[in-house]
Design a protein around this motif. Structure first.
Motif: not given
Lengths: 366, 570
Positions: B188, B192, B292, B161, B158
């Motif tokens: 993400s 990101k 997510f 990403g 997480h």
């Protein structure tokens, strides 16, 4: 027959420009045909011989007073038609078109010479109708005069050359003083008659016109030539990739790179500068022709120059326009640059006619 | 007259000529000079048939330089359709080899695969098969090693990403930086945030250069091109410790369905592990079980964990002391309302320290009300709540989206509101990361340090290009207060609500918490369970925060115990 004093009237700049363009053409041709055969200069040698032969016939033409051509106009016209028709029977077919007569040492393309003959015969016709061109009937007659050979050439089929005849007709009528109103009328009726033309076009000719509107429709087949040509020219940038360095040219991405698309090779290897130089040379060429036309001693001579100028302008615009995708593909050679004996000879002869007119510009010598 | 007309016509004719030639020159100017670069690229591109083995995107590494994404190389069979004359023969030759080597990978070859100039027709083959194919020299077929960015042991998914195809909106934003529609970008997480640094500068490829007739251009065969060193992209080195991260994730997988764990080094603020569940599989984004959300950075009610803030305020601002006695009758009356203590049970007569240990609501409401809303809010702010923690480097600071929430005094017009907020309910919200930051203050003698996640940017030679320093921190609590708080939190694990968190031979300080979520499952309202703490009580190895939204029967204290003891065993 040939007065030495005439040489004082010889237009050396015009000859010099022609030699420059031809030399430029030989250099570009050496790149375009480098991988064609074991001898990388084979095509250059051949073309060079055509240049010499062209100069030779050019001087022969110059030595004959052009008023003789006026006298023989009927013979010329008939001979022209016979030659064009004979192509349809004894012609050699190349790429689906029957345009050539095999003379063993060369493939003669009569339509190239037909352009010159039409310039001469039409000049004669318009001279006799001088001052009566505002009569629409005479305009129609001029039209028919050109339409007969055009029809035969169109059947070969050769759309590009057919269109050159129309350009010659319009140029000569315009400079010859036909009414603008009448000329516009014929243009509009021509546009109106387009569907009729369309129906008589071969499939590949229709495709060329469709592709012209959007080359991406069929990028691998019919649009290929256009896209590759624009990539070649565009990738040349300002100064070009250098002689023999054009990757599009060297790796066979360009179609007909020694004939119809020779400008793409030039644009890729010599860039914007090289292309602009060529355009300046063509511009000067036409400027000299128009200058000579204004000093012609008679209307016949003037109209010959007008016809030759119209022919060159049209071929340059359509050929270069085609390579940068602002004109459809018509298969017209670029004067003095494209490889091909008939075309080069005919162009040299055309220049010879103009020089001839310039040489005999004074009505009274001494 | 005739001459005059002729002259005029020639002039018009000449002007038209100039016009037409100018048009040609302008058009040439446009395609050769203005658009020349684009056509030059196109000219090269159409000759090159290339397969990308590694996009060249930078790696995301842990503090020791180990890949967090578990990137690996696999063998692929790459086919160049332009060089293959007969597909059937080629496929047959490959199938024979596959049979001989007992290869399990499958061949998938459709010559028109999207008109691609080079395609992978079998991937993940064995080294043995790869060598075999290489020796056979099948025209138009090569074996190469392709980089796979996310492996099965990818950690902190997480937080890291993932990458994906650039969206049209993002492309229009990034087009000036040379991105194109086929590019992959970080969608993400760190992928990101550090897109520009990680972005591939030059891919590693296997390619062939062919002419218009698909013949090799003389002298050139298959080319394996490595990116040049100065063209390499940057690697992002995080402060995570992959050994701890891995252990944390294993323990979470056993005990937590939905929740978050943050492990932070309290002196400098380095984040050693950060993990969220349910898991996100970066290599299979379409998997429906993917989640997510990085729960470590989400807002939650702190519940009783917030009592630490109230206690600090009481010890510093109020006239309170650990040995003060309170009477818990099982509830407290506020106006006309009665607030129950834990399940309405009475704690009887207890000290302030015992009130922390047993998490006595009655006592803390009493203390909170007498301190007043402002004092409680002030101390919450001292603990860094309601603000960005500063997890990301300065230029990305704003990208920390959730900052929890602290109500103003005006938002608590009645005592009942204040009472609820003192219990970490109602308005007050915190992120698990903020709780870690809060407990690091107690474990480092009163300094508020910013957590550090990104340690440095390094090139592919391992040389540091940019270093992100850890913050010095700022003294926010008096050391005496800190010692008193430690003494209180020690009681929690010694005989209070967090006994399960303690393990020998160390002393653990920590606080449990339970918060109502307002979400009901059947009759029962779902609640969150927290445990935040550190071990050993002096000079702790780490602060660990455990949040369980949905567990598997074990408490947050138990999970803390598992994680912390595995850290201490190292």
């Amino acid at each position: 027959m040939f007065d030495r004093k005439l040489w004082r009237n010889f237009d050396y700049p015009l000859l010099f420009i022609v030699l420059l363009i031809s030399a430029y053409g030989l250099v570009v041709l050496s790149s375009a045909t480098r991988n064609y055969s074991a001898d990388p200069l084979l095509y250059v040698h051949r073309q060079f011989i055509w240049v010499l032969a062209g100069l030779f016939v050019m001087f022969i033409i110059i030595s004959i007073d052009y008023s003789n051509f006026s006298r023989l106009h009927k013979h010329f016209y008939v001979a022209n038609l016979i030659l064009l028709i004979s192509v349809l029977f004894v012609g050699t077919e190349v790429y689906g078109s029957q345009r050539w007569i095999d003379l063993n040492f060369m493939l003669l393309q009569p339509s190239e010479f037909a352009k010159l003959i039409i310039i001469i015969t039409l000049a004669r016709f318009l001279e006799t109708k001088e001052g009566e061109l505002d009569d629409f009937k005479n305009l129609i007659l001029a039209f028919i005069h050109v339409a007969i050979p055009v029809f035969i050439i169109f059947k070969q089929p050769d759309l590009g050359t057919s269109l050159v005849f129309l350009a010659i007709l319009f140029g000569m009528l315009f400079l010859g003083g036909a009414k603008i109103k009448h000329l516009l009328f014929t243009i509009f009726s021509g546009v109106a008659a387009f569907p009729l033309l369309w129906m008589n076009l071969e499939e590949y000719q229709k495709m060329r016109l469709i592709i012209f509107t959007d080359p991406e429709i069929d990028p691998l087949n019919h649009g290929y030539q256009l896209i590759q040509s624009v990539i070649a020219i565009g990738s040349g940038g300002t100064f070009g990739k250098g002689l023999y360095q054009g990757s599009q040219n060297m790796h066979d991405f360009l179609p007909a790179q020694h004939t119809d698309f020779i400008f793409s090779v030039l644009g890729e290897e010599f860039g914007f500068i090289g292309a602009a130089v060529l355009l300046v040379l063509y511009f000067l060429l036409i400027y000299r022709i128009l200058k000579i036309s204004m000093s012609a001693k008679d209307t016949f001579g003037f109209l010959i120059c007008a016809g030759v100028a119209s022919m060159f302008i049209f071929q340059v615009l359509v050929n270069i326009g085609m390579t940068i995708s602002i004109m459809p593909v018509t298969g017209l050679p670029l004067p003095f640059l494209s490889y091909g004996g008939s075309s080069l000879m005919a162009n040299m002869l055309a220049i010879g006619l103009v020089l001839n007119v310039g040489l005999r510009r004074h009505k009274i010598m001494f | 007259m005739k001459k005059f007309i002729r002259r005029k016509r020639i002039i018009v004719f000449f002007l038209l000529l100039i016009f037409c030639f100018s048009f040609l020159v302008l058009k040439l100017f446009k395609i050769q000079i203005i658009e020349g670069g684009r056509y030059a690229v196109q000219a090269v591109k159409q000759r090159s048939h290339e397969y990308v083995l590694d996009t060249g995107r930078g790696d995301i590494l842990d503090r020791d330089g180990a890949s967090l994404t578990d990137s690996y190389r696999k063998y692929v069979v790459v086919a160049f359709p332009a060089l293959i004359e007969n597909i059937e023969n080629t496929l047959e030759a490959l199938q024979i080899i596959f049979k001989e080597t007992n290869e399990t990978a499958e061949i998938e070859f459709n010559i028109n695969q999207g008109g691609e100039k080079a395609v992978s027709i079998a991937s993940g083959i064995k080294a043995n098969t790869a060598n075999y194919i290489r020796d056979r020299n099948i025209p138009g077929v090569v074996v190469a090693q392709e980089k796979v960015r996310y492996g099965s042991d990818s950690l902190a998914s997480h937080l890291v990403g993932y990458v994906g195809n650039i969206s049209r909106e993002e492309l229009s934003e990034r087009i000036t930086k040379g991105y194109s529609l086929t590019d992959e970008v970080g969608i993400s997480g760190i992928e990101k945030l550090f897109e520009e640094e990680l972005r591939s500068r030059q891919p590693e490829t296997v390619s062939v250069i062919l002419d218009a007739y698909n013949r090799f251009i003389s002298g050139l065969g298959y080319r394996y091109r490595q990116p040049e060193n100065n063209m390499s992209s940057l690697n992002v080195k995080l402060t995570l410790d992959s050994a701890i991260q891995k252990r944390v994730e294993e323990i979470m997988d056993k005990n937590i369905k939905k929740g978050a764990v943050v492990v932070m080094e309290p002196e400098g603020g380095d984040i050693l592990a950060m993990s969220s569940r349910p898991q996100l599989d970066q290599s299979n984004l379409n998997y429906e079980g993917n989640d997510f959300v990085n729960r470590c950075l989400q807002n939650y009610h702190p519940g009783s964990v917030f009592k630490v803030v109230v206690a600090a305020a009481a010890l510093e601002q109020g006239d309170y002391n650990l040995k003060d006695y309170f009477i818990c009758g099982g509830y407290i009356a506020i106006g006309t309302e009665k607030k129950q203590c834990f399940q309405g049970l009475s704690h009887g007569e207890i000290t302030f320290r015992e009130a922390m240990a047993y998490s006595c609501n009655t006592t803390f409401i009493d203390v909170g009300l007498s301190l007043g809303g402002q004092a409680v809010i002030d101390y919450a702010q001292k603990f860094g709540l309601g603000e960005k923690t500063g997890l990301y480097p300065l230029h990305l600071r704003e990208r920390e989206a959730n900052t929890g929430y602290l109500p103003s005094v005006e938002e608590m017009p009645y005592q009942g509101h204040l009472a609820n907020n003192v219990l970490g309910q109602d308005k007050v919200l915190v992120t698990p990361l903020q709780v870690a930051q809060m407990f690091s203050i107690i474990s480092n003698n009163g300094r508020l340090v910013e957590p550090r996640l990104v340690m440095e940017l390094a090139n592919n030679q391992g040389l540091t290009v940019k270093r992100y320093a850890s913050s010095m921190g700022q003294q926010v609590l008096h050391p005496t207060t800190v010692n008193q708080l430690k003494y209180m939190l020690m009681a929690v694990t010694q005989y209070g609500t967090g006994e399960e968190a303690a393990f020998d031979p160390w002393i653990t300080a920590g606080k449990t918490g339970t918060a109502q979520t307002g979400i009901k499952v059947g009759e029962e309202e779902k609640s969150l369970s927290w445990f935040a703490g550190f071990t050993p009580i002096d000079n702790p190895a780490a602060v660990v925060v455990v949040l369980i939204e949905e567990g598997k029967g074990e408490s947050a204290s138990f999970v803390y115990n598992k994680i912390m003891s595995s850290i201490m065993e190292r």
